[in-house]
Structure formats: C-alpha cells, structure tokens
Write a protein that holds these residues in place. Sequence first.
Motif, mmCIF file in Angstrom:
data_model
loop_
_atom_site.group_PDB
_atom_site.id
_atom_site.type_symbol
_atom_site.label_atom_id
_atom_site.label_comp_id
_atom_site.label_asym_id
_atom_site.label_seq_id
_atom_site.Cartn_x
_atom_site.Cartn_y
_atom_site.Cartn_z
ATOM 1 N N SER A 98 0.829 -1.557 0.154
ATOM 2 C CA SER A 98 0.132 -0.288 0.288
ATOM 3 C C SER A 98 1.209 1.105 -0.057
ATOM 4 C CB SER A 98 -0.502 0.087 1.347
ATOM 5 O OG SER A 98 -1.960 0.761 1.313
ATOM 6 N N ASN A 123 -2.172 6.079 3.653
ATOM 7 C CA ASN A 123 -3.377 6.005 3.234
ATOM 8 C C ASN A 123 -3.801 5.897 5.352
ATOM 9 O OD1 ASN A 123 -6.466 5.171 3.226
ATOM 10 N ND2 ASN A 123 -5.941 6.278 1.444
ATOM 11 N N ILE A 137 -5.663 2.193 6.436
ATOM 12 C CA ILE A 137 -4.652 1.018 6.632
ATOM 13 C C ILE A 137 -4.758 -0.068 8.220
ATOM 14 C CG2 ILE A 137 -2.581 -0.068 6.435
ATOM 15 C CD1 ILE A 137 -3.323 0.603 3.493
ATOM 16 N N ALA A 194 -2.578 -5.208 -4.168
ATOM 17 C CA ALA A 194 -2.050 -3.557 -3.642
ATOM 18 C C ALA A 194 -3.166 -2.488 -3.420
ATOM 19 C CB ALA A 194 -0.781 -3.599 -4.405
ATOM 20 N N PHE A 195 -3.015 -1.241 -2.383
ATOM 21 C CA PHE A 195 -3.991 -1.023 -2.525
ATOM 22 C C PHE A 195 -2.874 0.697 -3.052
ATOM 23 C CE2 PHE A 195 -6.167 2.765 0.681
ATOM 24 C CZ PHE A 195 -6.576 2.766 -0.800
ATOM 25 N N LEU A 198 -7.996 -0.811 -6.008
ATOM 26 C CA LEU A 198 -7.097 -2.374 -5.463
ATOM 27 C C LEU A 198 -6.327 -3.257 -6.803
ATOM 28 C CD1 LEU A 198 -6.221 -2.913 -2.850
ATOM 29 C CD2 LEU A 198 -8.796 -5.188 -3.020
ATOM 30 N N LEU A 253 -11.663 -3.151 2.841
ATOM 31 C CA LEU A 253 -11.171 -2.496 2.576
ATOM 32 C C LEU A 253 -12.362 -1.025 2.769
ATOM 33 C CD1 LEU A 253 -8.430 -0.371 1.244
ATOM 34 C CD2 LEU A 253 -8.809 -1.697 -0.624
#
Length: 314
Positions: free
Chosen positions: A100, A103, A106, A145-146, A272, A287
């Motif tokens: 990530s 943010n 998280i 992964a964000f 994402l 999320l």
Amino acid sequence: MDLEVRHLRAVCAIADTGSLHKAARQLGMTQPSLTTQLRRIEDSIGGRLFARERTGCRPTPLGRVLLSRARPLVSEMRELVTEARAAAARAGGPGLRIGSTANKAIPGWLRRLRVRLDRTETALQMDVSAQALVSLVADGQLDVAFVHQVEGCPLRIPEGVRQRILVEREPQFVSLSVDHPAARQRIVRLGDLAGEQWMVDPTVDGERDGLLRTLRAAGLANPRVLHGDYLTAATLVATGDVVALCQPTSRGRPDMAVRPLEGDPLGVRLMLVARTEEELDEVYADLEAAYWEAAWQAAGYRAWLLRTHGGRAA
C-alpha cells in the motif's frame, strides 16, 4: 537436437530486437554463442529462420511460422514460473501479502482482515511508489496492493493484473499552519496561497507533476517548491514555512489546519490491484469499509462529502 524453451526464447528475442547483438545482450549471452545456437536450431528444423539484412535480422516465412507458436509457449512458461514462485513464497511465508501507499484506511483494513481471516498471517509492505507496488503484484511478490493514481499521471498496469476502483476521484486538500490567514476560511482558494512555498515528495509517483500542473492552471506561473518527505512537510507546515497537499482523510492538529481547495482542482483515483478477481474479492469489502470509516472520522472530508454528494460515497 530437441528444441527447448531456451531455444524458443532465443528465437523470440532475435525477432523482438531485430539484432543478434541486442538479443544476445538481452539473454545474457555473447553474440558468437547466440549465433552458434541459432545455427543449431535452424539445422534441427531444417531451414533458415532469419534473413540477415543491413537493417538487422528479419524472420523468414519459416521463422514467422515458428514464432507464431513459440511466443505463446514462452509467455505461458513465464507465467508458470511467476505463479510457482508466488505459490512457494506463500507456502513459506505470510498467507496474505499486502502492499500500500500511505493511507488512513490501512489500520482499519488490517484490523478487519485479522478478525475475518482469523489465523491467516498478514504481511504489509508500504511504499511511496504506487508503480513499484503494482509491479510487485505483477511479479507475484505481493497478493494485493492498495494504491493511488494522481490525476493526469496514469500508472502502467501490466497485462494480467486486475484492478478495482475504490474511489474514482478523491479530492486533494491542503494543509497549512493554523496561523495562516487562509486557515480561517472553510474552503481555500489557490490564489490565496500565491507566494507560498510548497513541499512535495518527488518520489511519490505523479505528485510533483500534479502539483505543478494544478498551480500553473491557477495562474501561479513560478511556484516555489521544496522537495521532502511528508513527515518533514507536516513539521514545516505547522511552523508556517510551507504548505502542502494532503489526503482529505488527514485530520487537523492544534498547530495545523486541513482545508478543501476551491473547485477541487486536483484528485487521485484510489484502487486495489491483484492478479485475480478472487484475490480482489477476498479483501475489497474490508478495505471499502475501512476507507469510509476513516473518511467520516475526518471532519473536513465529512463536510465535503455531505456538501458535494449528500453523504453518499464519492
């Protein structure tokens, strides 16, 4: 001689580069070794695969036939190796590998995953570069992964990587000292920050370009910009030395104000990425819930959402 994958890979490299010299360098071989290998391949098949011309190597009709079958096989072998490495990494390590960019969502995301997945071990890798995280997903080193994509600075999404949009356009706010005259306004005009020194992290994909483009579009032709990480930026914002763009989920402090910008001149897309839809399905709902929890806890963003979307998700 039986043809092997390495032989097909060599033929594809020669065709792709159009040169024995370039192909040899790409394959980590010497040119004489590659030339000898090509001759053996052609002897095994019974015909020439490439015609040597002044401009380089051009596939013959026989070469084009071989390439039409070789390319899919080489591609499938590459995917097989990537998937096998990913499976081996998962077998010997955490059950869920997350990447990530920074943010506020998280902590809430990880908390939800721990509760729902119970015994599944989760590893988190943070990186300022969204593009680097996308590449790690593509290579099988991360499961999901964000990341954020700055408006006007698109990420390169490799073939085979799936993406799901969390927020199509998240507005970027500004952080400034509480003593700054503009901090007394509910919404700040960029013109009110003329002459201010901005701080931006140039290692964050697209953020410097996005900031400069936004300032110039507002008529600030020669903005003063300092480079630095955002931890340093927060300290200098509080002392009044700089102003900086920030995420709308950021919260103000006694010495720092967070305000929306008039007209929302710069936005980012939150998304994402994963290799499969199943991997996206596994973590997306958690999320999404974590993000909107963080959004509603930030007073400035909550007010913006109520004003622009009537409280509905942006």
